[in-house]
Design a protein around this motif. Sequence first.
Motif, PDB file in Angstrom:
ATOM      1  N   ALA A 161      -5.673 -42.658 -25.906  1.00 30.23           N
ATOM      2  CA  ALA A 161      -4.642 -42.578 -26.943  1.00 30.23           C
ATOM      3  C   ALA A 161      -4.679 -43.784 -27.878  1.00 30.23           C
ATOM      4  N   VAL A 162      -4.972 -44.945 -27.320  1.00 28.86           N
ATOM      5  CA  VAL A 162      -5.003 -46.153 -28.144  1.00 28.86           C
ATOM      6  C   VAL A 162      -6.090 -46.045 -29.222  1.00 28.86           C
TER       7      VAL A 162
ATOM      8  N   ILE B 175      -4.802 -43.712 -31.952  1.00 25.69           N
ATOM      9  CA  ILE B 175      -3.795 -44.409 -32.769  1.00 25.69           C
ATOM     10  C   ILE B 175      -4.466 -45.396 -33.716  1.00 25.69           C
TER      11      ILE B 175
ATOM     12  N   VAL C 254      -0.043 -38.325 -22.768  1.00 23.83           N
ATOM     13  CA  VAL C 254       0.166 -39.308 -23.834  1.00 23.83           C
ATOM     14  C   VAL C 254       1.647 -39.664 -23.818  1.00 23.83           C
TER      15      VAL C 254
ATOM     16  N   GLN D 111       3.352 -43.952 -27.292  1.00 22.53           N
ATOM     17  CA  GLN D 111       2.049 -43.792 -27.942  1.00 22.53           C
ATOM     18  C   GLN D 111       2.119 -42.753 -29.053  1.00 22.53           C
TER      19      GLN D 111
END
Length: 435
Positions: free
Chosen positions: A7-8, A11, A37, A41
Amino acid sequence: MTERFDAVDVIRRKRDGERLTPEQIDWVIDAYTRGAVAEEQMSALAMAVFIRGMEREEIARWTRAMIASGERYDFSSILGAGGKVATADKHSTGGVGDKITLPLAPLVAAYGVAVPQLSGRGLGHTGGTLDKLEAIPGWRADLDHDEVLEMLGGIGAVICAAGSGLAPADKKLYALRDVTATVDSMPLIASSIMSKKIAEGTDSLVLDVKVGSGAFMKDEDRARELARTMVELGEDAGVRTTALLTDMSVPLGLTVGNAIEVEESVEVLAGGGPDDVVELTLALAREMLRASGIDTDPAEALADGRAMDVYRRMIRAQGGDPDAALPVARESHEVTAPEDGVLTTLDALAVGTASWRLGAGRARREDRVQAGAGVRLHAKPGDRVRRGQPLMTLLTDDPGRFDRALEALQGGWSVAPGDSADVERRLILDRLSAE
């Protein structure tokens, strides 16, 4: 379970202004729906989308991913004398006094088009169709899919709550956007609306995109951009889609509330009602009928009672009594003209907020609404008024609500001296389609 992406990384990619890949979009919507997630996030990703935006291909893929998160309705089993029946739906982006769905669905159904109108509840100053209809004694909003199909096949129209299985990813994301200041994002608005509407499975869709003080979109250019984006999303998904851009600077009709809007809707079905409500109802009906291959003047079905007949059958089929007395507020307060002159302004947001504070709307989704609360208008911009003449009547069960409603109305209306004023209002501002 090993996740395909981090997820990072997703993003960061959008934060840096890069385009998300189709695979990243599919994964992040699915993972968020599953809980893989985290809320913080997705909050960060929503803010990145808010700031950086999305390209058309990204919005389309995001919309498809939200549709894929749940079920999709199928109305292909609805048959009439000539075979498969066309289905048409309408969606409004929300406004003040917008009761159009109530007369529109039975009007279009009177011409043999099936209208599965899956609707919602009000939040803040904009009213909800289900709240209005629940003012009718016995009427119920929650139907299962078989009941919806039975009503569409037998009556031709249904107005009910959307099932929880439609685009559940959107339901989660919508609640998150509401508390993270990311509601006002064009890609997220368009994909939110269209994921649910495409999942409903109708052949065609007509969008009523409001613009003005009482609308979600205050700026005409941004409203037009939203309308164009949603038309493209619908057409890409195989749904014939058109949009009308309509004015919401002034309340629609003469009633803002729940029971009183039902009352006004019935007046329209009986061949009367305020001119602006009739005009918009007929304009949207023409679009829905045209998309279904029917070229006719829907005003005829208002005049001869066919639309009213469908409405009464529809209400009865959902447990309601169309002849029952509607709830009436226990308390009232009149706002009067301070001088002779012409009513020059009547701000939709001010009236909508007043109605909400009187109890017709809710601040949180779990709040209850008062069926009889609201604002009844006695004049619209351009009307000549006399000193002491009622301009509007505030309605509520709780007289302690009047002060805050009156505060909301301060500066929201004005009377100018003289016998006439140049007050021009064009209700339908534009039409957008893929044609």
